[in-house]
Design a protein around this motif. Structure first.
Motif, PDB file in Angstrom:
ATOM      1  N   SER A   1       0.897  -0.876  -0.640  1.00 29.86           N
ATOM      2  CA  SER A   1       0.089  -0.105  -0.344  1.00 29.86           C
ATOM      3  C   SER A   1       0.998   1.037   0.118  1.00 29.86           C
ATOM      4  O   SER A   1       0.180   2.177  -0.286  1.00 29.86           O
ATOM      5  N   ILE A   2       1.895   1.204   0.294  1.00 30.88           N
ATOM      6  CA  ILE A   2       2.800   2.136   0.116  1.00 30.88           C
ATOM      7  C   ILE A   2       3.399   2.082  -1.232  1.00 30.88           C
ATOM      8  O   ILE A   2       3.971   3.798  -1.035  1.00 30.88           O
ATOM      9  N   ARG A   3       3.244   2.433  -1.353  1.00 29.67           N
ATOM     10  CA  ARG A   3       4.072   1.684  -3.319  1.00 29.67           C
ATOM     11  C   ARG A   3       2.966   2.655  -4.157  1.00 29.67           C
ATOM     12  O   ARG A   3       2.546   2.294  -5.076  1.00 29.67           O
ATOM     13  N   THR A   4       2.685   3.762  -3.983  1.00 30.17           N
ATOM     14  CA  THR A   4       1.439   4.727  -5.185  1.00 30.17           C
ATOM     15  C   THR A   4       2.187   5.884  -4.806  1.00 30.17           C
ATOM     16  O   THR A   4       3.143   5.930  -4.092  1.00 30.17           O
ATOM     17  N   PRO A   5       2.306   6.903  -5.738  1.00 29.95           N
ATOM     18  CA  PRO A   5       2.872   8.064  -6.109  1.00 29.95           C
ATOM     19  C   PRO A   5       2.380   8.730  -4.777  1.00 29.95           C
ATOM     20  O   PRO A   5       2.991  10.466  -4.663  1.00 29.95           O
ATOM     21  N   GLU A   6       1.189   9.489  -4.432  1.00 33.00           N
ATOM     22  CA  GLU A   6       0.439  10.031  -3.829  1.00 33.00           C
ATOM     23  C   GLU A   6       1.630   9.622  -2.291  1.00 33.00           C
ATOM     24  O   GLU A   6       1.829  10.366  -1.653  1.00 33.00           O
ATOM     25  N   VAL A   7       1.691   7.844  -2.196  1.00 35.18           N
ATOM     26  CA  VAL A   7       2.117   8.678  -0.693  1.00 35.18           C
ATOM     27  C   VAL A   7       4.428   8.458  -0.778  1.00 35.18           C
ATOM     28  O   VAL A   7       4.154   8.621   0.174  1.00 35.18           O
ATOM     29  N   SER A   8       4.299   8.386  -2.602  1.00 30.39           N
ATOM     30  CA  SER A   8       5.457   9.336  -1.842  1.00 30.39           C
ATOM     31  C   SER A   8       5.706  10.351  -2.040  1.00 30.39           C
ATOM     32  O   SER A   8       6.319  10.792  -1.813  1.00 30.39           O
ATOM     33  N   MET A   9       4.967  11.436  -2.385  1.00 31.01           N
ATOM     34  CA  MET A   9       4.666  13.087  -2.387  1.00 31.01           C
ATOM     35  C   MET A   9       4.575  12.568  -0.658  1.00 31.01           C
ATOM     36  O   MET A   9       5.170  14.339   0.080  1.00 31.01           O
ATOM     37  N   GLY A  10       3.897  12.298  -0.306  1.00 29.31           N
ATOM     38  CA  GLY A  10       3.424  12.667   0.887  1.00 29.31           C
ATOM     39  C   GLY A  10       4.968  11.779   1.916  1.00 29.31           C
ATOM     40  O   GLY A  10       4.805  12.849   3.072  1.00 29.31           O
ATOM     41  N   ALA A  11       5.788  10.826   1.889  1.00 28.72           N
ATOM     42  CA  ALA A  11       6.649  10.745   2.499  1.00 28.72           C
ATOM     43  C   ALA A  11       7.999  11.476   2.189  1.00 28.72           C
ATOM     44  O   ALA A  11       8.122  12.125   3.377  1.00 28.72           O
ATOM     45  N   SER A  12       8.514  12.573   1.540  1.00 30.51           N
ATOM     46  CA  SER A  12       9.139  13.342   0.890  1.00 30.51           C
ATOM     47  C   SER A  12       8.661  14.396   2.090  1.00 30.51           C
ATOM     48  O   SER A  12       8.985  15.296   2.144  1.00 30.51           O
ATOM     49  N   ASN A  13       7.347  14.850   1.885  1.00 32.07           N
ATOM     50  CA  ASN A  13       5.966  16.039   2.783  1.00 32.07           C
ATOM     51  C   ASN A  13       6.824  15.436   4.499  1.00 32.07           C
ATOM     52  O   ASN A  13       7.253  16.324   5.158  1.00 32.07           O
TER      53      ASN A  13
ATOM     54  N   LEU B   1       5.956   1.576 -12.314  1.00 34.36           N
ATOM     55  CA  LEU B   1       4.791   1.286 -12.349  1.00 34.36           C
ATOM     56  C   LEU B   1       4.023   1.147 -13.162  1.00 34.36           C
ATOM     57  O   LEU B   1       3.013   0.237 -13.418  1.00 34.36           O
ATOM     58  N   ILE B   2       3.953   0.845 -14.746  1.00 36.72           N
ATOM     59  CA  ILE B   2       3.832   0.322 -15.584  1.00 36.72           C
ATOM     60  C   ILE B   2       3.513  -0.964 -15.425  1.00 36.72           C
ATOM     61  O   ILE B   2       2.275  -2.367 -15.756  1.00 36.72           O
ATOM     62  N   LEU B   3       4.498  -1.590 -15.234  1.00 41.47           N
ATOM     63  CA  LEU B   3       4.548  -3.102 -15.056  1.00 41.47           C
ATOM     64  C   LEU B   3       3.356  -3.507 -13.959  1.00 41.47           C
ATOM     65  O   LEU B   3       3.155  -4.451 -13.651  1.00 41.47           O
ATOM     66  N   LYS B   4       3.096  -2.943 -12.881  1.00 43.40           N
ATOM     67  CA  LYS B   4       2.293  -2.824 -11.789  1.00 43.40           C
ATOM     68  C   LYS B   4       1.153  -3.279 -12.086  1.00 43.40           C
ATOM     69  O   LYS B   4       0.461  -3.016 -11.490  1.00 43.40           O
ATOM     70  N   GLY B   5       0.903  -2.240 -13.447  1.00 40.43           N
ATOM     71  CA  GLY B   5      -0.743  -2.403 -13.869  1.00 40.43           C
ATOM     72  C   GLY B   5      -0.917  -0.944 -13.580  1.00 40.43           C
ATOM     73  O   GLY B   5      -2.148  -0.711 -13.692  1.00 40.43           O
ATOM     74  N   ASP B   6      -0.165  -0.168 -12.588  1.00 49.21           N
ATOM     75  CA  ASP B   6      -0.679   1.803 -12.694  1.00 49.21           C
ATOM     76  C   ASP B   6      -0.867   2.398 -14.304  1.00 49.21           C
ATOM     77  O   ASP B   6       0.029   2.105 -14.833  1.00 49.21           O
ATOM     78  N   ASN B   7      -1.604   3.218 -13.813  1.00 47.30           N
ATOM     79  CA  ASN B   7      -1.659   3.635 -15.011  1.00 47.30           C
ATOM     80  C   ASN B   7      -1.242   5.493 -14.476  1.00 47.30           C
ATOM     81  O   ASN B   7      -1.615   6.597 -14.666  1.00 47.30           O
ATOM     82  N   VAL B   8      -0.028   5.945 -15.302  1.00 45.81           N
ATOM     83  CA  VAL B   8       0.628   6.661 -15.407  1.00 45.81           C
ATOM     84  C   VAL B   8       1.121   7.033 -16.404  1.00 45.81           C
ATOM     85  O   VAL B   8       0.856   6.485 -17.207  1.00 45.81           O
ATOM     86  N   ASN B   9       1.576   8.625 -16.632  1.00 46.40           N
ATOM     87  CA  ASN B   9       2.069   8.979 -17.845  1.00 46.40           C
ATOM     88  C   ASN B   9       3.374   9.425 -17.143  1.00 46.40           C
ATOM     89  O   ASN B   9       3.449  10.286 -16.289  1.00 46.40           O
TER      90      ASN B   9
END
Ligand code: DC
Length: 225
Positions: A88-100, A160-168
């Protein structure tokens, strides 16, 4: 006997965790992913509806949570209040939150203490942003691993793409630049190369080449393997 300590620092996407994991297995050390701990703090705040920019809110939340790591098949698992949140911690939202949340002294103090305790008990390869500068200034070997930001963003995008996430790609690149800036300009333990750290630039290198580069630095410094 004192334990062996290897520090690997660098910006997001430099390949720290992949290389540190492989080398830990090779050397028989444990791999400690400190970023996962900052991510777990961020996840708990996001779930509790606390802004990861709110220092007082985040610091108060620390009293409500416990963070632990354990190993399953040599892989670090991270637990937030007993729940395995390694995925659950491997999302872009958590990445930015962790940096904060990682800007806040209260968060850093709690996690740095925990990281030092682990390194007192085990031979470790620990990766993060402040391992050589703050957590383990007496590390037996310290590596500052980096690569060109576009290449780091491409690696993260592919993951992220390999994990199936829809990112650009452009969003991933922008996030990475923002995190680089956040992490290296903050007042508390910013990301900088420690004086004793050896610079390893993996731009244009394959994973195997990067691993060999880091392994050689460690071998020379530790004088073993
Ligand atoms: O390594 P990572 O991408 O999982 O780390 C997530 C964030 O946590 C990163 O943007 C900065 C912070 N961090 C830190 O401040 N100190 C560390 N030792 C590890 C991570």
């Amino acid at each position: 006997m004192s334990t062996k300590k290897i520090a690997i620092d660098g910006p997001a996407g430099a390949g720290k965790s992949t290389i540190a994991k492989r080398l830990a297995a090779k050397l028989g050390y444990i791999y400690v992913d400190t970023g996962a701990m900052y991510r777990a703090v961020a996840l708990s705040c996001i779930r509790a509806g606390i802004s990861t920019d709110d220092e007082a809110g985040v610091t108060a939340q620390l009293k409500n949570i416990s963070i632990d790591i354990a190993y399953e098949g040599g892989m670090q698992q991270i637990f937030l209040c007993g729940e395995n949140v390694s995925e659950s911690i491997r999302t872009p939202e958590v990445s930015m939150g962790a940096s904060n949340v990682s800007r806040f002294l209260g968060v850093r103090e709690m996690l740095v203490n925990y990281q030092r305790k682990i390194a007192e008990k085990h031979n470790v390869i620990m990766d993060g942003r402040d391992i050589a500068t703050k957590v383990l200034p007496d590390a037996d070997a310290a590596v500052f691993l980096t690569a060109d930001v576009k290449e780091r963003a491409k690696r993260r995008y592919d993951e992220l793409i390999l994990k199936g996430d829809n990112v650009n790609f452009d969003d991933v690149l922008e996030d990475m630049k923002r995190r680089d800036k956040n992490d290296s300009t903050r007042a508390n333990s910013p990301l900088v190369k420690a004086e004793n750290a050896v610079l390893a630039d993996t731009t244009g290198k394959t994973l195997d080449e990067s691993e060999a580069l880091v392994f050689n630095i460690i071998r020379e410094k530790v004088g073993e393997f």
